[in-house]
Design a protein around this motif. Structure first.
Motif, short mmCIF file in Angstrom:
data_model
loop_
_atom_site.label_atom_id
_atom_site.label_comp_id
_atom_site.label_asym_id
_atom_site.label_seq_id
_atom_site.Cartn_x
_atom_site.Cartn_y
_atom_site.Cartn_z
N MET B 1 0.84 -1.19 0.00
CA MET B 1 0.00 0.00 0.00
C MET B 1 0.89 1.25 0.00
O MET B 1 1.71 1.42 0.89
CB MET B 1 -0.88 0.00 1.26
CG MET B 1 -1.88 1.10 1.33
SD MET B 1 -2.84 0.92 2.84
CE MET B 1 -4.17 2.02 2.53
N GLU B 2 0.70 2.07 -0.98
CA GLU B 2 1.51 3.28 -1.05
C GLU B 2 0.82 4.41 -0.29
O GLU B 2 -0.38 4.64 -0.47
CB GLU B 2 1.67 3.68 -2.52
CG GLU B 2 2.58 4.86 -2.70
CD GLU B 2 2.33 5.55 -4.03
OE1 GLU B 2 3.29 5.70 -4.78
OE2 GLU B 2 1.17 5.92 -4.30
N ALA B 3 1.58 5.04 0.58
CA ALA B 3 1.02 6.15 1.35
C ALA B 3 1.83 7.41 1.06
O ALA B 3 3.05 7.35 0.92
CB ALA B 3 1.07 5.83 2.83
N ARG B 4 1.14 8.53 1.00
CA ARG B 4 1.85 9.76 0.67
C ARG B 4 1.25 10.93 1.44
O ARG B 4 0.02 11.09 1.46
CB ARG B 4 1.75 10.02 -0.82
CG ARG B 4 2.56 11.21 -1.27
CD ARG B 4 2.44 11.41 -2.76
NE ARG B 4 3.10 10.37 -3.52
CZ ARG B 4 3.10 10.30 -4.85
NH1 ARG B 4 2.45 11.21 -5.54
NH2 ARG B 4 3.71 9.33 -5.48
N LEU B 5 2.10 11.70 2.07
CA LEU B 5 1.68 12.97 2.70
C LEU B 5 2.14 14.09 1.79
O LEU B 5 3.32 14.13 1.41
CB LEU B 5 2.33 13.12 4.07
CG LEU B 5 1.56 12.61 5.30
CD1 LEU B 5 1.38 11.12 5.20
CD2 LEU B 5 2.29 12.98 6.57
N ILE B 6 1.24 14.98 1.47
CA ILE B 6 1.59 16.07 0.55
C ILE B 6 1.36 17.41 1.25
O ILE B 6 0.21 17.79 1.51
CB ILE B 6 0.75 16.01 -0.74
CG1 ILE B 6 0.93 14.63 -1.39
CG2 ILE B 6 1.15 17.12 -1.70
CD1 ILE B 6 -0.03 14.35 -2.51
N GLY B 7 2.46 18.07 1.57
CA GLY B 7 2.38 19.40 2.18
C GLY B 7 1.56 19.44 3.45
O GLY B 7 0.81 20.39 3.70
N VAL B 8 1.71 18.42 4.28
CA VAL B 8 0.85 18.32 5.48
C VAL B 8 1.37 19.20 6.60
O VAL B 8 2.53 19.12 7.00
CB VAL B 8 0.75 16.85 5.94
CG1 VAL B 8 0.17 16.79 7.34
CG2 VAL B 8 -0.12 16.06 4.98
N THR B 9 0.49 20.03 7.09
CA THR B 9 0.77 20.86 8.27
C THR B 9 -0.30 20.55 9.31
O THR B 9 -1.48 20.41 8.96
CB THR B 9 0.71 22.36 7.92
OG1 THR B 9 1.74 22.64 6.98
CG2 THR B 9 0.87 23.24 9.14
N LYS B 10 0.12 20.38 10.55
CA LYS B 10 -0.85 20.14 11.62
C LYS B 10 -0.59 21.11 12.76
O LYS B 10 0.53 21.18 13.28
CB LYS B 10 -0.74 18.70 12.13
CG LYS B 10 -1.71 18.38 13.26
CD LYS B 10 -3.14 18.48 12.83
CE LYS B 10 -4.10 18.30 13.99
NZ LYS B 10 -5.49 18.51 13.59
N LYS B 11 -1.63 21.85 13.12
CA LYS B 11 -1.50 22.81 14.21
C LYS B 11 -2.40 22.40 15.36
O LYS B 11 -3.54 21.98 15.14
CB LYS B 11 -1.90 24.21 13.74
CG LYS B 11 -0.97 24.81 12.73
CD LYS B 11 -1.47 26.19 12.32
CE LYS B 11 -0.57 26.79 11.26
NZ LYS B 11 -1.12 28.05 10.74
N PHE B 12 -1.90 22.55 16.57
CA PHE B 12 -2.74 22.42 17.77
C PHE B 12 -2.78 23.81 18.39
O PHE B 12 -1.84 24.20 19.08
CB PHE B 12 -2.15 21.43 18.75
CG PHE B 12 -2.13 20.01 18.24
CD1 PHE B 12 -3.31 19.32 18.06
CD2 PHE B 12 -0.95 19.38 17.92
CE1 PHE B 12 -3.31 18.02 17.59
CE2 PHE B 12 -0.94 18.09 17.45
CZ PHE B 12 -2.13 17.40 17.28
N GLY B 13 -3.84 24.52 18.17
CA GLY B 13 -3.88 25.89 18.64
C GLY B 13 -2.78 26.68 17.96
O GLY B 13 -2.67 26.69 16.73
N GLY B 14 -1.89 27.27 18.75
CA GLY B 14 -0.79 28.04 18.17
C GLY B 14 0.45 27.19 17.91
O GLY B 14 1.43 27.69 17.37
N THR B 15 0.42 25.93 18.32
CA THR B 15 1.59 25.08 18.18
C THR B 15 1.54 24.33 16.85
O THR B 15 0.53 23.71 16.53
CB THR B 15 1.64 24.05 19.33
OG1 THR B 15 1.56 24.76 20.55
CG2 THR B 15 2.92 23.23 19.26
N VAL B 16 2.65 24.40 16.12
CA VAL B 16 2.72 23.66 14.85
C VAL B 16 3.41 22.34 15.12
O VAL B 16 4.60 22.29 15.42
CB VAL B 16 3.49 24.47 13.79
CG1 VAL B 16 3.49 23.72 12.47
CG2 VAL B 16 2.86 25.84 13.61
N ALA B 17 2.67 21.25 15.02
CA ALA B 17 3.24 19.93 15.29
C ALA B 17 3.91 19.36 14.04
O ALA B 17 4.92 18.67 14.14
CB ALA B 17 2.15 18.98 15.77
#
Lengths: 555, 243
Positions: B1-17
């Motif tokens: 199974m091929e998995a790909r993340l493209i330009g993924v940004t995840k924020k929790f409130g003001g924190t960028v995880a």
């Protein structure tokens, strides 16, 4: 600088802004998390919505200030009790016990912490109580529902805000949020309710008054207050004192019995057992409980064949926890779910106590008789709430919440499939719990003066309602364990909260209406429709909106 | 199974995880994700599993955009967090039955395979005990038995080497993971132990403060210059200012 001048106003605004900036810096995101980003469908909203709906409906009765007082009394009584109990919650107890076990901590320190929390519980109790007294006094003196509703709502909102601001340094942030939300919700709904009541007084009088009266008869809090106002003539001079004693006594009883000492003892026991197990396994190289009875290949194959064919997935919640408590033999013979089984004893004692005490005390003084009525009502409330169908607790999910969210999050299950399973289980639980509830309610309804036929009708209506509101439990369980308002912003959160409050309002109206229409099924059908609608709308949102399924706190 | 993340940004409130992470995971690959505490490793796995939703960017499986209501896709992957999610009063046998139902796997004639897996991880003796009474290592082994029983195409494992498993369990995990990769499964795990990642991966992905800073082929890690490379990596972590 002159008071009221432009300079004064500018200076005041600057001070307020500076204070807000300081506040934000001092309490990073706690305020926003606890107040603004509250999960919209959480039980808290229903807790707000129900009393708010009570105020709203009470505001409709221009000729019933006493009932408004009763609803207000109901509200703060329950708030006070909940608050006192939660201050000494089981979770907190476990934390303490964990500290005590793992660190060189003297038990006396634990007790000092308990004392501190008891003191806080007491402060909260007295604060709420004194506010309630002030409200009641004002309401008694005022002959008009609209201003009363307005004043009550605004006063409660202001008071709650004041409490938050005054106590935020000492009370955990979550508490501040609850108090503030409760106050704002109550205030806002009171205002809106008062306005609506002034617009459509006739309709409310015609449709809701009988329902309210009947509902108050079976609803413990309403019944308690109605009885109080009916029988309390002799207590004009003393009722405040009695009420104070009662509230305090119940709060302490609740805190010690339900959330305090009993839990602490139980937690100590569990901790002891775990430590004992650990030391045993260290000594003998066992693997805890499991090591005592290691199973063979044949055992596993046999277990697999029986388990895989019995669909443990569908059945798992019904008898949840029974084995762990050593009560597995009850599965075969007991009609009620284990949660009921293990919780019954001390509540039975509470129920039996007034039945014994009341006749003994009734003849001694009229105020004792009335007070015992109040106590009996409170005990009825205690007995009904945990068992299943009460207008209050019915909205609070049981422990399945975490499991629901956990399952949904980590495994390929849809909201619809899982919640349908849960619904079946919850309905089965409610039905199974019904013999207990019927016994307790009938026992207490004897004091209401209702005929046996009416009592049965009330019971039947309550049973139907217990089943009808189950979808709301599922919604609450999901909402409680996901960050369903974390990605949608403050405005949308507010709108969802507003929708939830309106839903709760109408659900409460329907609940009360159904009780009033005991003997007909119209009200129950209405409740079922509303609950089903909320369940479906939430599910639709849950599947489509980009909500995080984990409650990861902002770091 | 091929998995790909493209330009993924995840924020929790003001924190960028996670910050603008683009990465691809190919079938038959064992990928180790390393980084300091708070680097975003677990967040990356959570997003792949559909537990968290990216604030920006998208996740694709086999070229198709992923949403968590795609049950057919979710049935092809399994995520084992650092503390496996199980019902404490269920036994391992119950747990396996539940998983088989949820992942729609056949339950007939699988007993021998399940027993063999339990023996491999040394949990056969406790297979009927409530999971809540097992040790942390045993619980993780039970989670791995469940994963192997389902045999998903994408394995997501959070800190399997810091799970309390004994050497026997760790060896069994490595053996099964390598065999799964050989069958075309994709194995992605996080770790903080550089030595483990160095020996056991086809590719090493380095996250630092939410950013993907390096992607190193496994062969390079095991080459003569590997020690110097890892030292440089550690130094770069130290030099990166905290945001």
């Amino acid at each position: 600088m002159r008071f009221g001048s432009k300079g004064f106003a500018r200076s005041l605004r600057a001070r307020v802004r500076a204070a807000a900036r300081r506040r934000k810096a001092e309490v990073p995101s706690a305020w926003r998390n606890s107040v603004l980003q509250r999960r919209a469908f959480s039980p808290l909203v229903f807790r707000i919505g129900l009393p708010a709906a009570g105020i709203f409906m009470a505001g409709a009765f221009r000729d019933a200030p006493a009932f408004l007082a009763g609803v207000a009394g109901w509200w703060w009584l329950v708030c006070v009790l909940t608050k006192a109990g939660e201050l000494l919650s089981a979770k907190q107890m476990h934390r303490w016990i964990g500290y005590a076990a793992h660190y060189p901590m003297e038990p006396v320190l634990l007790w000092s912490d308990v004392r501190r929390r008891l003191a806080w519980a007491w402060v909260c109790v007295m604060l709420e109580y004194s506010v309630g007294l002030a409200l009641l006094g004002g309401i008694e003196a005022w002959d008009g529902a609209l201003p009363v509703a307005l004043i009550a709502g605004v006063a409660l909102a202001c008071l709650s805000l004041a409490v938050v601001l005054a106590a935020q340094r000492f009370i955990p942030a979550a508490w501040s949020g609850r108090i503030a939300l409760a106050g704002f919700g109550l205030g806002a709904t009171g205002v809106v309710g008062g306005w609506l009541a002034s617009k459509f007084p006739g309709a409310f009088d015609r449709y809701f008054l009988p329902a309210i009266e009947t509902g108050a008869t079976v609803s413990p809090g309403g019944w308690l207050t109605l009885r109080f106002f009916q029988d309390g003539d002799a207590l004009v001079d003393r009722w405040r004192w009695w009420c104070g004693v009662l509230v305090a006594a119940i709060a302490i009883l609740y805190a010690l019995g339900h959330g305090g000492a009993g839990r602490m003892v139980a937690a100590f026991r569990r901790q002891d057992e775990q430590l004992y197990r650990a030391s045993e396994s260290d000594l003998h190289g066992d693997t805890g409980d499991a090591g005592a009875s290691r199973c063979t290949r044949e055992d596993v194959v046999a277990a697999w064949r029986s388990t895989a064919s019995t669909e443990p997935w569908r059945n798992r919640w019904l008898f949840d926890g029974l084995d762990a408590r050593g009560l597995s033999w009850l599965r075969a013979i007991w009609p009620a779910p284990p949660r009921v089984v293990v919780q019954v004893p001390w509540r039975v004692a509470l129920i039996v106590a007034p039945a014994v005490l009341r006749p003994a005390l009734a003849g001694s003084a009229p105020q004792v008789s009335a007070t015992m009525h109040v106590i009996a009502g409170a005990l009825l409330w205690f007995s009904v709430v945990p068992l299943a169908p009460s207008p209050w607790k019915i909205f609070a999910p049981v422990a399945v919440g975490l499991r629901v969210a956990g399952c949904h999050a980590f495994h390929p299950v849809r909201y619809w499939g899982l919640s349908r399973v849960l619904l079946r289980v919850e309905v089965a639980r409610a039905v199974a719990a019904w013999p207990w509830l019927a016994t307790f309610v009938l026992l207490n309804l004897r004091w209401t003066g209702l005929s046996f036929d009416d009592q049965v009708a009330v019971l039947a209506a309550s049973a139907g309602l217990a089943v009808a509101v189950q979808p709301l439990r599922v919604v609450a369980a999901y909402s409680r364990n996901s960050r369903d308002s974390s990605r949608v912003g403050v405005v949308v959160s507010g709108l969802i909260a507003l929708a939830a409050m309106i839903s709760a309002l109408f659900a409460t109206a329907a609940l009360t209406g159904a009780w009033g229409a005991a003997g007909t099924s119209l009200g129950i059908v209405g409740v079922a429709l509303i609950a089903g609608l909320i369940w479906a709308v939430y599910g639709w949102l849950y599947e489509r909106l980009p909500w995080d399924l984990l409650r990861t706190p902002p770091r | 199974m091929e998995a790909r993340l493209i330009g993924v940004t995840k924020k929790f409130g003001g924190t960028v995880a996670l910050r603008d992470v683009t990465v691809e995971f190919r079938p038959g690959e064992v990928v180790a994700v390393i980084g300091l505490n708070g680097a975003g490793k677990t967040t990356l796995l959570n997003i792949l599993a559909g537990l968290l939703v990216p604030s920006r960017g998208e996740v694709r499986f086999d070229g198709r955009a992923f949403a968590r209501d795609q049950l057919e896709v979710r049935r092809r992957m399994m995520f084992i967090p650092d503390v496996p999610v199980m019902f404490g009063d269920e036994s391992l046998v119950d747990h396996l039955a539940t998983l088989h139902r949820l992942y729609e796997r056949p339950t007939a004639n699988v007993e021998d395979r399940l027993v063999a897996l339990m023996e491999d991880f040394d949990v056969l003796g406790v297979a009927r005990a409530p999971l809540g009474t097992l040790s942390r290592g045993q619980i993780h082994k039970s989670g791995l038995v469940g994963l192997l029983a389902i045999d998903p195409e994408l394995w997501l494992l959070d800190e399997p080497f810091a799970s309390g498993m004994d050497p026997h369990g760790l060896a069994a995990f490595r053996r099964h993971a390598q065999a799964a990769a050989a069958r075309g499964r994709t194995v992605i795990y996080t770790t903080q132990i550089l030595e483990v990642a160095q020996r056991f991966c086809d590719r090493l992905i380095v996250l630092n403060q939410g950013e993907l800073v390096r992607s190193i082929p496994g062969n390079d890690l095991r080459s003569a210059h590997a020690e110097g490379m890892l030292d440089t990596l550690l130094e770069s972590f130290r030099e990166t200012p905290t945001r």
